[in-house]
Scaffold this active site. Structure first.
Site, PDB file in Angstrom:
ATOM      1  N   ASP A 269      -4.746  -3.792  -0.063  1.00 28.67           N
ATOM      2  CA  ASP A 269      -5.329  -4.110  -1.362  1.00 28.67           C
ATOM      3  C   ASP A 269      -6.276  -5.304  -1.269  1.00 28.67           C
ATOM      4  O   ASP A 269      -5.927  -6.345  -0.704  1.00 28.67           O
ATOM      5  CB  ASP A 269      -4.201  -4.442  -2.350  1.00 28.67           C
ATOM      6  CG  ASP A 269      -4.743  -4.777  -3.731  1.00 28.67           C
ATOM      7  OD1 ASP A 269      -5.191  -3.860  -4.420  1.00 28.67           O
ATOM      8  OD2 ASP A 269      -4.752  -5.976  -4.083  1.00 28.67           O
ATOM      9  N   GLU A 311      -8.621  -0.587   0.788  1.00 29.46           N
ATOM     10  CA  GLU A 311      -9.070  -0.572  -0.606  1.00 29.46           C
ATOM     11  C   GLU A 311     -10.290  -1.491  -0.668  1.00 29.46           C
ATOM     12  O   GLU A 311     -10.186  -2.688  -0.898  1.00 29.46           O
ATOM     13  CB  GLU A 311      -7.981  -1.065  -1.554  1.00 29.46           C
ATOM     14  CG  GLU A 311      -8.317  -0.790  -3.021  1.00 29.46           C
ATOM     15  CD  GLU A 311      -8.710  -2.013  -3.831  1.00 29.46           C
ATOM     16  OE1 GLU A 311      -9.383  -1.839  -4.861  1.00 29.46           O
ATOM     17  OE2 GLU A 311      -8.354  -3.146  -3.448  1.00 29.46           O
ATOM     18  N   HIS A 380      -6.257   4.332 -10.808  1.00 30.35           N
ATOM     19  CA  HIS A 380      -5.548   3.479 -11.777  1.00 30.35           C
ATOM     20  C   HIS A 380      -6.455   2.356 -12.280  1.00 30.35           C
ATOM     21  O   HIS A 380      -6.099   1.671 -13.226  1.00 30.35           O
ATOM     22  CB  HIS A 380      -4.295   2.894 -11.133  1.00 30.35           C
ATOM     23  CG  HIS A 380      -4.621   1.842 -10.121  1.00 30.35           C
ATOM     24  ND1 HIS A 380      -5.176   2.148  -8.896  1.00 30.35           N
ATOM     25  CD2 HIS A 380      -4.534   0.495 -10.163  1.00 30.35           C
ATOM     26  CE1 HIS A 380      -5.385   1.030  -8.236  1.00 30.35           C
ATOM     27  NE2 HIS A 380      -5.012   0.011  -8.968  1.00 30.35           N
ATOM     28  N   ASP A 381      -7.584   2.143 -11.607  1.00 36.47           N
ATOM     29  CA  ASP A 381      -8.497   1.082 -12.037  1.00 36.47           C
ATOM     30  C   ASP A 381      -9.579   1.650 -12.950  1.00 36.47           C
ATOM     31  O   ASP A 381      -9.701   2.860 -13.138  1.00 36.47           O
ATOM     32  CB  ASP A 381      -9.123   0.398 -10.817  1.00 36.47           C
ATOM     33  CG  ASP A 381      -8.165  -0.613 -10.188  1.00 36.47           C
ATOM     34  OD1 ASP A 381      -7.367  -1.214 -10.936  1.00 36.47           O
ATOM     35  OD2 ASP A 381      -8.212  -0.783  -8.958  1.00 36.47           O
ATOM     36  N   ARG A 505      -6.855  -0.830 -18.804  1.00 35.72           N
ATOM     37  CA  ARG A 505      -6.627   0.119 -17.710  1.00 35.72           C
ATOM     38  C   ARG A 505      -5.303   0.860 -17.914  1.00 35.72           C
ATOM     39  O   ARG A 505      -5.092   1.947 -17.375  1.00 35.72           O
ATOM     40  CB  ARG A 505      -6.602  -0.604 -16.353  1.00 35.72           C
ATOM     41  CG  ARG A 505      -7.978  -1.107 -15.921  1.00 35.72           C
ATOM     42  CD  ARG A 505      -7.906  -1.867 -14.609  1.00 35.72           C
ATOM     43  NE  ARG A 505      -7.086  -3.070 -14.690  1.00 35.72           N
ATOM     44  CZ  ARG A 505      -6.794  -3.847 -13.655  1.00 35.72           C
ATOM     45  NH1 ARG A 505      -7.245  -3.549 -12.463  1.00 35.72           N
ATOM     46  NH2 ARG A 505      -6.043  -4.923 -13.807  1.00 35.72           N
TER      47      ARG A 505
HETATM   48  C1  GLC Z   1      -7.111  -3.846  -6.409  1.00 29.79           C
HETATM   49  C2  GLC Z   1      -6.253  -3.045  -7.361  1.00 29.79           C
HETATM   50  C3  GLC Z   1      -6.380  -3.613  -8.750  1.00 29.79           C
HETATM   51  C4  GLC Z   1      -5.974  -5.060  -8.739  1.00 29.79           C
HETATM   52  C5  GLC Z   1      -6.730  -5.850  -7.654  1.00 29.79           C
HETATM   53  C6  GLC Z   1      -6.120  -7.198  -7.414  1.00 29.79           C
HETATM   54  O1  GLC Z   1      -8.451  -3.754  -6.725  1.00 29.79           O
HETATM   55  O2  GLC Z   1      -6.614  -1.693  -7.298  1.00 29.79           O
HETATM   56  O3  GLC Z   1      -5.604  -2.878  -9.663  1.00 29.79           O
HETATM   57  O4  GLC Z   1      -6.263  -5.619  -9.992  1.00 29.79           O
HETATM   58  O5  GLC Z   1      -6.706  -5.182  -6.415  1.00 29.79           O
HETATM   59  O6  GLC Z   1      -4.979  -7.140  -6.622  1.00 29.79           O
END
Ligand code: GLC
Length: 632
Positions: A269, A311, A380-381, A505
């Protein structure tokens, strides 16, 4: 087990020795770039960590390691299907997920991403992305033993558990942060803390804001620490200092521990943010890839069954580095999100014109053949309109105005829009307005159901099916977000939970509607049932197509009609041509696109129909997806 010393071990080196020899040289180069003169010392520490982890690896996971070493392309196979869910929203807790295995296997799921489940801080926690304890799970979901039981159950069904590993930051309540705040020098060095605003102000000149609405700025003053702390995301998420090798060693230890509990894929992440450099936006720095290289090498030694997913929601020119360019080629993450493809799907649906999509897809350099994409239509974002000025200009559009157009369209503000989305994090400084909303609501099902107009409902269902066919046909792991298989709409009640009220979200992170899932079996005309059938059919057909192995790229064919996207996959088993109509019109497709590749006959596998090609055109129906291969 470690090999005994003596003649045998001279003849048959241990797995540890073999794997260490395989990965040590490249790891060493990365460590030197990261930590200079400390490379040897850090390398030794990593050796000890992975040796212990491999010793402790349970026998069934070692068997999986062997299996994966024999089938290194497991994540690239056409039968891979991902499902992404919040444990509590899907099934209550880990045991509940175990009770829903039939549902998952029935869909054909091979990869289950359970959203953040490690112990987060109390109160606001960014959907679990503010982790307080990486060695504990949320008590409402179960215990670490329950997690281990679940991974074993999933594994027995051929489903890999995927988890979020937040690498850029920890919750400010994490033990490291508490000790840093209390003044322990060792732990202060785990974070980026500044006595005054001098350096933060200099950094800020080049840093964007991730959450301009609820967390403006990138630094937060902490009274107790008496320092400005780097906080890219929310003020309670403290960025880690990866320039400190102790942080790397902590994470290697942690990842090995989680891998030994049966986690098979780590979603790294916010990986793009892990290395900071003055004068830059502190994203995608070359050291990020050295760090990933070292982490992956360690896991390849201790737990080779494990894969990494990056990610990195970044521009295409930066994205490829997460799958490996230059000496990192194929040595960093095994998988990355194809964010731009997702954005382009929505772009094409709104504009009914694929010229910008063709241009954008062509601008992505080829990825290493051993890696794969995570393909998705919704996650989910929020959706940020990642459309570059350059791609817009190439088709005569203005980037800024086009992004505005998409925000207007998907928030439902513009005339004639079928979408029902919500604006997330409007940023007056940049004009950005990101969009929340469920796949079905954005694709028009919510508006259509309200109108009660059956033809509108049918069009919305076709759009939803089209999006799923596109992510299934692109090559990669198609990611199905929980509820999309039933066309769940926006959850208008998300704000009732005070911890979520500020963050829309949650509108597209609904609770699973099990009653609806049941009805799908008995009421075939329900929109949910029609969507579900379409998705299952796409998945079934996909499994039979070697052409969809992710080592083969999807290439853009300039379409004879701007309403239709044409992709080609040149696989050793034969060519495949995919046709996606992004308009509500019947589009006659010039036959040359197919005859040039297939001669007189081709088989369309989604309908099972064999076409006589020449001299006819082929009618592509409203929002139809068609996958052509050679006739049998
Ligand atoms: C990633 C996740 C997101 C989160 C961010 C901070 O982008 O997908 O939901 O807010 O990381 O951890």
């Amino acid at each position: 087990m470690r090999a005994k010393h003596g003649d045998d071990s001279a003849q048959f080196p241990t797995s540890l020795d073999l794997r260490w020899r395989r990965y040590a040289p490249s790891m060493r180069r990365s460590l030197e770039r990261l930590y200079g003169g400390r490379a040897d010392e850090v390398g030794q520490r990593l050796h000890d960590l992975v040796a212990t982890a491999l010793d402790e690896r349970p026998a069934d996971l070692r068997a999986l390691d062997e299996e994966r070493l024999l089938r290194p392309d497991w994540l690239q196979l056409p039968e891979m299907l991902g499902y992404v869910a919040y444990t509590e929203r899907f099934a209550g807790d880990f045991a509940g997920v175990g009770d829903r295995l039939d549902y998952l296997t029935g869909l054909g799921v091979k990869y289950l991403h359970l959203m953040p489940f490690l112990q987060p801080r109390e109160g606001a926690n960014d959907g679990g992305y503010a982790v307080q304890d990486y060695r504990a799970v949320r008590p409402d979901l179960g215990t670490v033993d329950d997690l281990e039981d679940l991974t074993a159950k999933l594994r027995a069904e051929g489903i890999s558990l995927v988890m979020d590993l937040v690498v850029n930051h920890v919750a400010k309540e994490h033990e490291w942060a508490r000790r840093a705040r209390a003044g322990e020098a060792r732990y202060r060095d785990y974070f980026l803390m500044f006595d005054d605003r001098t350096l933060p102000d200099l950094y800020e000149q080049h840093l964007p804001e991730v959450f301009p609405d609820f967390a403006p700025g990138n630094f937060t003053f902490d009274e107790q620490a008496d320092a400005w702390v780097w906080t890219t995301f929310n003020d309670y998420q403290w960025d880690l200092n990866w320039a400190n090798p102790d942080v790397l060693c902590e994470f290697v230890d942690l990842m090995c521990w989680l891998a030994n509990k049966g986690v098979e894929v780590f979603r790294l992440d916010a990986i793009a943010f892990t290395w900071k450099r003055m004068g830059t936006n502190c994203q995608n720095q070359p050291e990020v890839h050295d760090l990933t290289h070292v982490l992956r090498a360690c896991l390849r030694i201790a737990a080779p069954a494990v894969a990494f997913k990056a990610e990195a929601i970044v521009a295409p020119e930066d994205l490829l580095a997460y799958l490996g360019v230059g000496e990192h080629h194929g040595q960093v993450s095994d998988m990355a999100y194809h964010n731009m493809f997702m954005v382009q799907l929505w772009n094409a649906l709104a504009t009914r014109d694929v010229r910008m999509t063709e241009q954008a897809l062509r601008s992505v350099p080829p990825k290493p053949t051993s890696t794969t994409w995570g393909t998705y239509a919704r996650c989910h974002d929020d959706i940020g309109w990642a459309i570059s000025d350059r791609d817009a200009a190439a088709v005569g559009a203005d980037g800024y105005l086009h992004r505005k157009y998409l925000s207007d369209f998907y928030s439902g503000e513009s005339e004639g829009s079928f979408a029902r989305g919500l604006v997330f994090q409007a940023n007056p400084a940049t004009g950005d307005r990101r969009i929340s909303g469920s796949l079905a609501s954005l694709a028009g099902l919510e508006v259509a159901l309200e109108s009660g107009d059956e033809s509108e409902i049918e069009l919305a269902i076709r759009r939803i099916s089209l999006l799923h066919a596109a992510i299934a046909g692109f090559g990669g792991v198609p990611l199905l977000y929980m509820g999309d298989e039933l066309g769940l709409l926006n959850d208008d009640d998300y704000g009732r939970d005070p911890a979520h009220a500020m963050d829309n979200r949650w509108a597209h992170r609904p609770f699973m509607d099990w009653a609806l899932a049941e009805r799908v079996g008995t009421e075939p005309d329900l929109p949910a049932a029609r969507i579900n059938r379409a998705i299952r059919h796409i998945v079934d057909v996909r499994c039979q197509l070697p052409h969809l192995h992710a080592s083969t790229p999807s290439e853009v064919v300039t379409s004879p009609d701007a309403r239709v996207l044409v992709l080609e996959r040149r696989h050793p088993m034969g060519v495949m041509v995919e046709v996606y109509n992004f308009s509500p019109d019947v589009v006659p497709l010039a036959h040359e696109v197919l005859t040039e590749r297939f001669g007189g006959r081709a088989r369309e596998v989604l309908s099972g129909y064999e076409y006589n090609l020449s001299p006819n055109t082929i009618d592509v129906h409203p929002y139809q997806a068609a996958w052509f291969i050679a006739a049998q």
